[in-house]
Design an enzyme around this catalytic site. Sequence first.
Site, PDB file in Angstrom:
ATOM      1  N   ARG A  84      19.797   1.668  -0.912  1.00 61.11           N
ATOM      2  CA  ARG A  84      19.091   2.051  -2.138  1.00 61.11           C
ATOM      3  C   ARG A  84      18.982   0.851  -3.076  1.00 61.11           C
ATOM      4  O   ARG A  84      18.042   0.745  -3.862  1.00 61.11           O
ATOM      5  CB  ARG A  84      19.793   3.215  -2.829  1.00 61.11           C
ATOM      6  CG  ARG A  84      19.134   3.646  -4.132  1.00 61.11           C
ATOM      7  CD  ARG A  84      19.584   5.037  -4.563  1.00 61.11           C
ATOM      8  NE  ARG A  84      21.006   5.122  -4.729  1.00 61.11           N
ATOM      9  CZ  ARG A  84      21.665   4.780  -5.854  1.00 61.11           C
ATOM     10  NH1 ARG A  84      21.002   4.290  -6.885  1.00 61.11           N
ATOM     11  NH2 ARG A  84      22.965   4.929  -5.935  1.00 61.11           N
ATOM     12  N   TYR A 137      -6.355   7.101 -10.623  1.00 58.73           N
ATOM     13  CA  TYR A 137      -5.902   8.014  -9.580  1.00 58.73           C
ATOM     14  C   TYR A 137      -5.296   9.251 -10.247  1.00 58.73           C
ATOM     15  O   TYR A 137      -4.573   9.148 -11.244  1.00 58.73           O
ATOM     16  CB  TYR A 137      -4.883   7.313  -8.693  1.00 58.73           C
ATOM     17  CG  TYR A 137      -4.188   8.238  -7.723  1.00 58.73           C
ATOM     18  CD1 TYR A 137      -4.917   8.985  -6.810  1.00 58.73           C
ATOM     19  CD2 TYR A 137      -2.807   8.369  -7.731  1.00 58.73           C
ATOM     20  CE1 TYR A 137      -4.285   9.849  -5.933  1.00 58.73           C
ATOM     21  CE2 TYR A 137      -2.167   9.219  -6.851  1.00 58.73           C
ATOM     22  CZ  TYR A 137      -2.906   9.965  -5.955  1.00 58.73           C
ATOM     23  OH  TYR A 137      -2.284  10.813  -5.094  1.00 58.73           O
ATOM     24  N   ASP A 209      -3.256  -1.468 -10.661  1.00 60.15           N
ATOM     25  CA  ASP A 209      -3.175  -0.854  -9.335  1.00 60.15           C
ATOM     26  C   ASP A 209      -4.224  -1.522  -8.455  1.00 60.15           C
ATOM     27  O   ASP A 209      -5.423  -1.363  -8.681  1.00 60.15           O
ATOM     28  CB  ASP A 209      -3.427   0.649  -9.432  1.00 60.15           C
ATOM     29  CG  ASP A 209      -3.182   1.383  -8.117  1.00 60.15           C
ATOM     30  OD1 ASP A 209      -3.434   0.786  -7.042  1.00 60.15           O
ATOM     31  OD2 ASP A 209      -2.747   2.550  -8.146  1.00 60.15           O
ATOM     32  N   LYS A 234      -1.773   2.948   2.069  1.00 58.68           N
ATOM     33  CA  LYS A 234      -3.197   2.746   2.291  1.00 58.68           C
ATOM     34  C   LYS A 234      -3.455   1.477   3.110  1.00 58.68           C
ATOM     35  O   LYS A 234      -3.041   1.386   4.255  1.00 58.68           O
ATOM     36  CB  LYS A 234      -3.912   2.708   0.946  1.00 58.68           C
ATOM     37  CG  LYS A 234      -3.511   3.810  -0.028  1.00 58.68           C
ATOM     38  CD  LYS A 234      -3.706   5.216   0.520  1.00 58.68           C
ATOM     39  CE  LYS A 234      -3.598   6.293  -0.551  1.00 58.68           C
ATOM     40  NZ  LYS A 234      -2.279   6.411  -1.203  1.00 58.68           N
TER      41      LYS A 234
END
Length: 423
Positions: A84, A137, A209, A234
């Site tokens: 983590r 988005y 972004d 993506k």
Amino acid sequence: MSPADSAPSAEPAASAAPPVGGASPLGGSGCPRPETLAVHPPHVEITGSRPLGVPLHQGHVFAFDSADALAAAFTATDAFMYSRHGNPTVRTLEDAVARLEGGAAGLSFASGMGAVNAVLLGLLGSGDHVIAQTCLYGGTYAVLTDLATRWGVDVTYVSGTDPEEVRAALRPETRLLYLETVANPTTRVSDLPALAAVAAEAGVPVAVDNTFASPLLCRPIDHGADIVVHSATKYLSGHADVLGGVVVFKDAELYHRVRHHSVEQGASTDPFAAWLTLRGMQTLSLRMERQCASAADLAARLSAHPAVAAVRHPALASHPDRAVAERLLPAGGGGVISVDLAGGREAGRTFVEAVRLASLSVSLGDVKTLVMHPASTSHHQLDAAALAAAGIGPGTVRISVGIEHVEDLWEDLEQALGKAGTL
């Protein structure tokens, strides 16, 4: 033979072979019992060669030789003790994307929205103000709306094309300007240099972004951005088998601010997902070249079809941001096309259900061509007024072009348009 000669020895013979794999994990020279051996396999050290592919470090926890070293690892950014906090395979992905984007450091997350949330939650607090472009988005819009409702983070929306809008929106409490290189799903192209210059004058960091463009088409840091966000799901991975996100930082100060919060938020990347993303990135340039070329070709053909009311792709001369796209996206306009069908919502529904080679699916940037209806899917969080402000109509469909042969794709889109055009 005497009884003493036939009795079993209480100690192993001095010449007994050492355990396979080297010294005993218990520290002695004797071989541990099978139950212990099963838990402690040998670690193979590679000498004289190196793996050609990126090693997959799937283990989530690392051991240390001293208590001080373990304690120091909790605050260090270059040590691995728990995945983590950091993992070698994940770090390779972070460094690889940061290098592609021309940034100082990167952070990887379990999803693109994990990356978006890390930036917003890491930099904003109650009473802060954000300037964001209108067409975002849907998930990002939802997070900003939630922050406004629950945290009192005020948001001002701007077009993303006029720097004077940003200047007029600035306040003393403005903490972030949030943009998209190519807007989802309208393909509007933000004038990053002009907008970032206004934010820089006020000392406001700029987050962009860059998912639609990828670092192969645009590097926002080169145009004034401080933070670059990617949904690695993506184009970076590109094969519909990864969920991930990456954030790249221009400087170390912002990196440490966001990392401090993101470690505790826990949206960390699985090493296998990082490994798959790295594998996909090796063909990123080839995929982007094919997808950009096919998308430009299809956009031109769609523009001439009677069932189509409007087409938006940055390579088209008719695109409202064509001049900006020529400056920021010289290698290609991307693989996404936004199409407004003349028959409205019902035509959009008919079209996305009529495709046969393309798939009706969320997401984008895949090697396969995907179509969807944003108003009812990715942007369902927006009401009618917000959809209209974002430039999303009832008949808007988004086409994410894959790497199939462009003629096969056109045949499929044309037959689907034939059905949608009868409405």
